[in-house]
Design an enzyme around this catalytic site. Structure first.
Site, PDB file in Angstrom:
ATOM      1  N   SER A  70     -21.936   3.728  -3.760  1.00  0.00           N
ATOM      2  CA  SER A  70     -22.859   3.129  -2.799  1.00  0.00           C
ATOM      3  C   SER A  70     -23.111   1.663  -3.140  1.00  0.00           C
ATOM      4  O   SER A  70     -23.292   0.835  -2.236  1.00  0.00           O
ATOM      5  CB  SER A  70     -24.160   3.926  -2.704  1.00  0.00           C
ATOM      6  OG  SER A  70     -24.691   4.169  -3.977  1.00  0.00           O
ATOM      7  N   ALA A 129     -14.682   9.921   0.928  1.00  0.00           N
ATOM      8  CA  ALA A 129     -14.831  11.326   0.528  1.00  0.00           C
ATOM      9  C   ALA A 129     -16.124  11.458  -0.267  1.00  0.00           C
ATOM     10  O   ALA A 129     -16.339  10.724  -1.230  1.00  0.00           O
ATOM     11  CB  ALA A 129     -13.643  11.766  -0.335  1.00  0.00           C
ATOM     12  N   GLU A 143     -27.942   9.359 -19.965  1.00  0.00           N
ATOM     13  CA  GLU A 143     -27.863  10.529 -19.094  1.00  0.00           C
ATOM     14  C   GLU A 143     -28.490  11.749 -19.759  1.00  0.00           C
ATOM     15  O   GLU A 143     -28.737  11.753 -20.964  1.00  0.00           O
ATOM     16  CB  GLU A 143     -26.399  10.800 -18.750  1.00  0.00           C
ATOM     17  CG  GLU A 143     -25.787   9.639 -17.976  1.00  0.00           C
ATOM     18  CD  GLU A 143     -24.348   9.888 -17.584  1.00  0.00           C
ATOM     19  OE1 GLU A 143     -24.064  10.978 -17.068  1.00  0.00           O
ATOM     20  OE2 GLU A 143     -23.519   8.994 -17.792  1.00  0.00           O
ATOM     21  N   ASP A 178     -17.234   7.112 -24.906  1.00  0.00           N
ATOM     22  CA  ASP A 178     -17.112   6.174 -23.783  1.00  0.00           C
ATOM     23  C   ASP A 178     -16.600   4.820 -24.269  1.00  0.00           C
ATOM     24  O   ASP A 178     -15.695   4.225 -23.670  1.00  0.00           O
ATOM     25  CB  ASP A 178     -18.473   6.026 -23.098  1.00  0.00           C
ATOM     26  CG  ASP A 178     -18.448   4.977 -22.010  1.00  0.00           C
ATOM     27  OD1 ASP A 178     -17.869   5.257 -20.942  1.00  0.00           O
ATOM     28  OD2 ASP A 178     -18.983   3.872 -22.233  1.00  0.00           O
ATOM     29  N   LYS A 189     -12.911   2.799 -23.348  1.00  0.00           N
ATOM     30  CA  LYS A 189     -12.779   1.399 -22.926  1.00  0.00           C
ATOM     31  C   LYS A 189     -11.948   0.607 -23.932  1.00  0.00           C
ATOM     32  O   LYS A 189     -11.091  -0.199 -23.558  1.00  0.00           O
ATOM     33  CB  LYS A 189     -14.168   0.784 -22.776  1.00  0.00           C
ATOM     34  CG  LYS A 189     -15.004   1.422 -21.653  1.00  0.00           C
ATOM     35  CD  LYS A 189     -16.477   1.072 -21.796  1.00  0.00           C
ATOM     36  CE  LYS A 189     -17.308   1.671 -20.669  1.00  0.00           C
ATOM     37  NZ  LYS A 189     -18.766   1.587 -20.954  1.00  0.00           N
ATOM     38  N   GLY A 194     -24.444  -0.200 -14.185  1.00  0.00           N
ATOM     39  CA  GLY A 194     -25.339  -0.382 -13.060  1.00  0.00           C
ATOM     40  C   GLY A 194     -24.557  -0.488 -11.770  1.00  0.00           C
ATOM     41  O   GLY A 194     -23.395  -0.894 -11.757  1.00  0.00           O
TER      42      GLY A 194
END
Lengths: 432, 432
Positions: free
Chosen positions: A16, A43, A190, A201, A205, A302
């Site tokens: 979004s 989707a 989270e 994570d 990267k 973000g």
């Protein structure tokens, strides 16, 4: 020229964000890309919620295959995360001859070699700026900006959650467990923070950055991965006493014998740039043999910062699809025929805070007169101090923001006061 | 594939730096560019001196026109500086249909609009990463990395000479004149430092950044330009007392009414990143509406950092000339068929410094035993302190560099000592 057609997989936080950036900056982006970028299909998991966000002009589906097989679509943007469905859909998009943009570091860390090979086979782009360090264009910097260099090593704070936790531990003197709980409450971590706090994570990267730096296949499985879960507050404090801060770094280094590839908590000197990266921010230090040390700093996560990287990749692919090869990237970022004639402001129109220093006779009423002039010009004072200078005194002001024209007018008047003994010093202050 | 042919104009500091980087990193660069980059002709002032540097395989001439009209040459690299001969040669190179790479901010600040228009007409590239902030890929970041954003403002330390002088004034408490004299003695300032200390050089660069950020023509003549020549040491000191440092910043900001474009000494908060940029380093802070603040830091001048940017531009142009449009930039910076199989090192082979913390019984001989084990493993100690912990004591060591395998071996032994009361804490230290 007709818009380039994009299909989105996923409309969560980054999805979004991407939708919103493409909408609100549509004109600016088209000026740079030379062509509009239009999302035609998405989707999603929740059709109703999606419809409310994107309106009626976009095709919605719950099946990613509908998007990647849609013949109208030029570029597929994968933002669902994970490495099962995402992998199937990305591989199918490539098989369909579509370019792919993704923010999915887990996917590329594990299946990057397979994905890049397939994309090479089909001559399509796979762009992934958003997969590392959010909005910081670190992949482009390494891939294109530092091409002249043998890159010797790089070290980065590339996980915002852990950096937030470490910053809280240090600044507030709380334990790891307490800082983690706070981070979860505030949305920096989270509900299941395992991938972040265990360093996984960051290692995803880092394995991508190492490939970019050294031209090696992606080898996440060979990375050394250590998180911050067992880091004691007292070690942060001892480190401080020794002149160090502790950060979770991803480090990769080319040595004669091979390449170091490791994620772990690391002491770094207090005065170094990485030591001073606070909260959820990211920073990557790259050392090249020609350029020396360069540092890239910004928001590592973000909705909007990550979308910034996703859309930059979309523009890259669009420029490639569109422009004459001779000028794929416009000289000045914007297309030749999209220059604006926005005027340059005269200096009087600039707004800034100011530092003023006056040498005055040390007698009653002086401050009142100066303050009155500033007040009449609607200039408000942030802080002020006075100190003796022989028979006279120096008064130093910091003002709040004001137009430079107003400041200059006030200074002219102050300059004419009988007790002002030298030229007024005026410097600008930017509270960056 | 045959090498791409380059002609150099100038073999001064940046010219010889470019020559050297192209030579010493030739293989690495070809792996990234997909093609070798070969300098075939150079225009110089001193033929003999040049011959000694470049050997016999390169055509040398004292007339730039010989280079820009040489039909063999694909890309002309202009490194002579100034805006008279440089302008003629660049315009002629473009007329000859050659791509141009330049480090010349004065030329582009004054004649950029004319040069870009001519280049657009002839469909050739004009690349100028080296013109701003040396080796920092700031132009690429703005032009390509942040394309999703409406850039709101940027502020940068983009002149190393003045930042060096300001750093010296602040750190050593010397006057501007003294700091300038030192800078000249040490080669950080030229014999005639006017362009630097009056802010003109920074304004040249800022006018280019503003065009990239906002899509406006280059408008150096409208920039507000103020240098640091009248900056008093006491103002630096007052600023410090207020919580600020003073830096010469180039600032450009988009406002509804127009664009601010200004270079002047500026107070910035002590804790900000720009306040902490020391010596001749450069840094640029860019604020985009999606990405927020990003910072780019590195060496702003010098032979090799500037050459790093020149050669990055050469690779960009080469990739454009070479690759299938579908994969102009390789996914992982290196060409698909140029991946290396350099192995990933096991963690035991990593070299680092270490932080060790031991909880021990507080009795004689403890330190001696631990020190003996470290010495036997050839691990030398940088610093050490001990503090009581109830009946026991904590000992903290910082080691010099050692192989991780050696450290782990020593830790196992230490762990087995009868007076060691808890697991040894081991953290890695990187003196970045």
């Amino acid at each position: 020229m007709s818009p380039i057609k994009v299909g989105l997989l996923g409309l969560g936080v980054v999805g979004s964000g991407t939708w919103n950036v493409l909408k609100r900056n549509a004109d600016e982006i088209a000026r740079r890309a030379g062509r509009r970028i239009e999302v035609v299909a998405i989707a999603v998991r929740d059709l109703e919620k999606a419809r409310a966000l994107v309106g009626d002009d976009v095709t919605l589906t719950t099946d990613g295959m509908d998007v990647v097989r849609n013949p109208e679509i030029d570029i597929v943007v994968e933002l669902v995360g994970g490495d099962t469905l995402a992998r199937e859909w990305v591989m199918e998009a490539i098989a369909q001859g579509k370019h792919v943009v993704t923010a999915n570091k887990a996917l590329l860390a594990k299946h990057g070699n397979e994905i890049f090979a397939a994309a090479h086979e089909r001559s399509v782009m796979v762009a992934f700026e958003a997969a590392v360090a959010g909005g910081i264009p670190i992949i482009k910097a390494i891939r294109e900006g530092l091409t002249a260099n043998r890159i010797q090593w790089l070290a980065g704070i590339i996980n915002g959650t852990t950096n937030y936790i470490l910053s809280e531990m240090r600044n507030r003197g709380v334990s790891f467990a307490e800082a983690l709980a706070d981070a979860q409450r505030l949305g920096y971590a989270e509900a299941d923070p395992t991938f972040d706090i265990e360093g996984v994570d960051a290692a995803h990267k880092l394995s991508l950055l190492a490939s970019l730096a050294f031209g090696i296949p992606v080898q996440f499985s060979k990375a050394h991965v250590e998180g911050i879960t067992s880091l004691a507050l007292e070690d942060l404090q001892h480190a401080q006493r020794l002149g160090y801060n502790i950060k979770l770094l991803g480090i990769t280094r080319a040595r004669e014998e091979g390449i170091e590839l490791r994620v772990h908590p690391t002491l770094v000197p207090l005065q170094s740039m990485l030591a001073n990266v606070q909260g959820a921010m990211n920073a990557v230090l790259v050392h090249g043999d020609a350029v020396g040390q360069t540092v890239y700093y910004g928001a590592g996560a973000g909705a909007l910062p990550t979308a910034s990287a996703v859309v930059a990749d979309l523009v890259d692919v669009t420029r490639l699809q569109t422009a004459e090869p001779e000028h794929r990237v416009p000289y000045l970022a914007f297309q030749h025929n999209a220059m604006s004639d926005t005027p340059i402001l005269p200096m009087d129109e600039v707004v800034s805070s100011y530092y003023l220093r006056l040498r005055v006779d040390d007698r009653p009423g002086v401050l009142a007169d100066v303050a009155r002039i500033l007040a009449q010009a609607s200039i408000s004072i942030g802080s002020m101090f006075q100190e003796p200078a022989g028979e006279q005194a120096d008064i130093i002001f910091l003002t709040h923001e004001a137009r430079e024209g107003a400041i200059n007018g006030a200074i002219s008047q102050i300059q004419n006061l009988p007790f002002v003994q030298s030229a007024v010093t005026r410097l600008r202050v930017e509270n960056l």
